[in-house]
Write a protein that holds these residues in place. Sequence first.
Motif, PDB file in Angstrom:
ATOM      1  N   UNK A   1       2.486  20.099  -0.242  1.00 13.97           N
ATOM      2  CA  UNK A   1       1.618  21.138  -0.808  1.00 13.97           C
ATOM      3  C   UNK A   1       0.722  21.778   0.248  1.00 13.97           C
ATOM      4  N   UNK A   2       0.874  21.361   1.509  1.00 18.82           N
ATOM      5  CA  UNK A   2       0.109  21.963   2.584  1.00 18.82           C
ATOM      6  C   UNK A   2      -1.331  21.512   2.647  1.00 18.82           C
ATOM      7  N   UNK A   3      -1.608  20.262   2.226  1.00 17.69           N
ATOM      8  CA  UNK A   3      -2.966  19.732   2.254  1.00 17.69           C
ATOM      9  C   UNK A   3      -3.035  18.477   3.114  1.00 17.69           C
ATOM     10  N   UNK A   4      -4.240  18.189   3.628  1.00 13.78           N
ATOM     11  CA  UNK A   4      -4.453  16.889   4.263  1.00 13.78           C
ATOM     12  C   UNK A   4      -4.335  15.832   3.171  1.00 13.78           C
TER      13      UNK A   4
ATOM     14  N   UNK B   1       0.826  -1.201   0.000  1.00 11.14           N
ATOM     15  CA  UNK B   1       0.000   0.000   0.000  1.00 11.14           C
ATOM     16  C   UNK B   1       0.865   1.258   0.000  1.00 11.14           C
ATOM     17  N   UNK B   2       1.936   1.244   0.791  1.00  2.31           N
ATOM     18  CA  UNK B   2       2.840   2.398   0.845  1.00  2.31           C
ATOM     19  C   UNK B   2       3.456   2.655  -0.529  1.00  2.31           C
ATOM     20  N   UNK B   3       3.860   1.594  -1.214  1.00  5.34           N
ATOM     21  CA  UNK B   3       4.436   1.743  -2.550  1.00  5.34           C
ATOM     22  C   UNK B   3       3.471   2.442  -3.488  1.00  5.34           C
ATOM     23  N   UNK B   4       2.194   2.057  -3.403  1.00  5.78           N
ATOM     24  CA  UNK B   4       1.197   2.597  -4.320  1.00  5.78           C
ATOM     25  C   UNK B   4       0.734   3.992  -3.948  1.00  5.78           C
ATOM     26  N   UNK B   5       0.614   4.268  -2.645  1.00  2.00           N
ATOM     27  CA  UNK B   5      -0.020   5.512  -2.207  1.00  2.00           C
ATOM     28  C   UNK B   5       0.893   6.464  -1.449  1.00  2.00           C
ATOM     29  N   UNK B   6       2.081   6.008  -1.053  1.00  2.00           N
ATOM     30  CA  UNK B   6       2.949   6.833  -0.222  1.00  2.00           C
ATOM     31  C   UNK B   6       3.397   8.121  -0.886  1.00  2.00           C
ATOM     32  N   UNK B   7       3.648   8.077  -2.188  1.00  2.00           N
ATOM     33  CA  UNK B   7       4.081   9.284  -2.886  1.00  2.00           C
ATOM     34  C   UNK B   7       3.023  10.370  -2.858  1.00  2.00           C
ATOM     35  N   UNK B   8       1.755   9.961  -2.966  1.00  2.00           N
ATOM     36  CA  UNK B   8       0.675  10.934  -2.910  1.00  2.00           C
ATOM     37  C   UNK B   8       0.569  11.597  -1.548  1.00  2.00           C
ATOM     38  N   UNK B   9       0.877  10.849  -0.497  1.00  2.00           N
ATOM     39  CA  UNK B   9       0.854  11.417   0.850  1.00  2.00           C
ATOM     40  C   UNK B   9       1.941  12.485   0.980  1.00  2.00           C
ATOM     41  N   UNK B  10       3.146  12.161   0.528  1.00  2.00           N
ATOM     42  CA  UNK B  10       4.238  13.137   0.588  1.00  2.00           C
ATOM     43  C   UNK B  10       3.897  14.377  -0.230  1.00  2.00           C
ATOM     44  N   UNK B  11       3.341  14.162  -1.425  1.00  2.00           N
ATOM     45  CA  UNK B  11       2.927  15.274  -2.293  1.00  2.00           C
ATOM     46  C   UNK B  11       1.980  16.218  -1.568  1.00  2.00           C
ATOM     47  N   UNK B  12       0.943  15.661  -0.947  1.00  2.00           N
ATOM     48  CA  UNK B  12      -0.059  16.504  -0.299  1.00  2.00           C
ATOM     49  C   UNK B  12       0.513  17.245   0.899  1.00  2.00           C
ATOM     50  N   UNK B  13       1.370  16.561   1.674  1.00  2.00           N
ATOM     51  CA  UNK B  13       1.989  17.219   2.829  1.00  2.00           C
ATOM     52  C   UNK B  13       2.846  18.398   2.381  1.00  2.00           C
TER      53      UNK B  13
END
Length: 219
Positions: free
Chosen positions: A145-148, A131-143
């Motif tokens: 960019x100052x978003x939840x 799951x981290x492989x698939x979705x972890x990059x999006x989490x870093x991106x949002x953080x």
Amino acid sequence: MTSQIFPTDVQQSLDLAGIFVFALSGGLLAVRKNMDIFGICVLAEVTALGGGVMRDLVIGATPVAAFTNLGYFVTPLAAALVVFFLHPEVERINRAVQTLDALGLGLFCVTGTAKAHDYGLGAVAAIALGMVTAAGGGVIRDVLAGEIPALLRWDREIYAVPALVGSGLVALLIGADRLTGATGTAAALTAFVLRMLALKYGWRAPRAWHRNGSRTSEE
């Protein structure tokens, strides 16, 4: 190795395609946040590679693949340039980008789980890293960019759940010694279909309830 599900050239091509699409989503968010070309490149890179980097650091696969394969590092930069010059056109085909993003989600949750297993992790940990492989990059991106992070927001369609389902199927296949190119593809397509259904029907994870049975407020 278990993680070598597909022939090397096929897996390399699929990886690069998934990385490119993930990078597009990062670049588009940077444009919406009015970032400059450097910000666009940074968000494109972390969105595309962040999940794999986190996985490789956890399992001790260093130097991480993102820095040993030049194609992995350059592809997000190419996507960033596409967004920089053509972001209105890319925004107009956002539905197609979301579809390709869902395909990348399916592919990376499968390969991420399999690679974690190759490094000796048990089923639960391997599923988590898939799951981290698939979705972890999006989490870093949002953080950045100052978003939840989108996968934590109730008002966004489920994203992590399809990845967890795909990763769980891979773990079951590994346990049954049935992980092949065909079964791995089926697991990836399962995650893809779930994500697309979530987009179509607006599926969201349930929120907390008060003890009196009413939902919490939307604020």
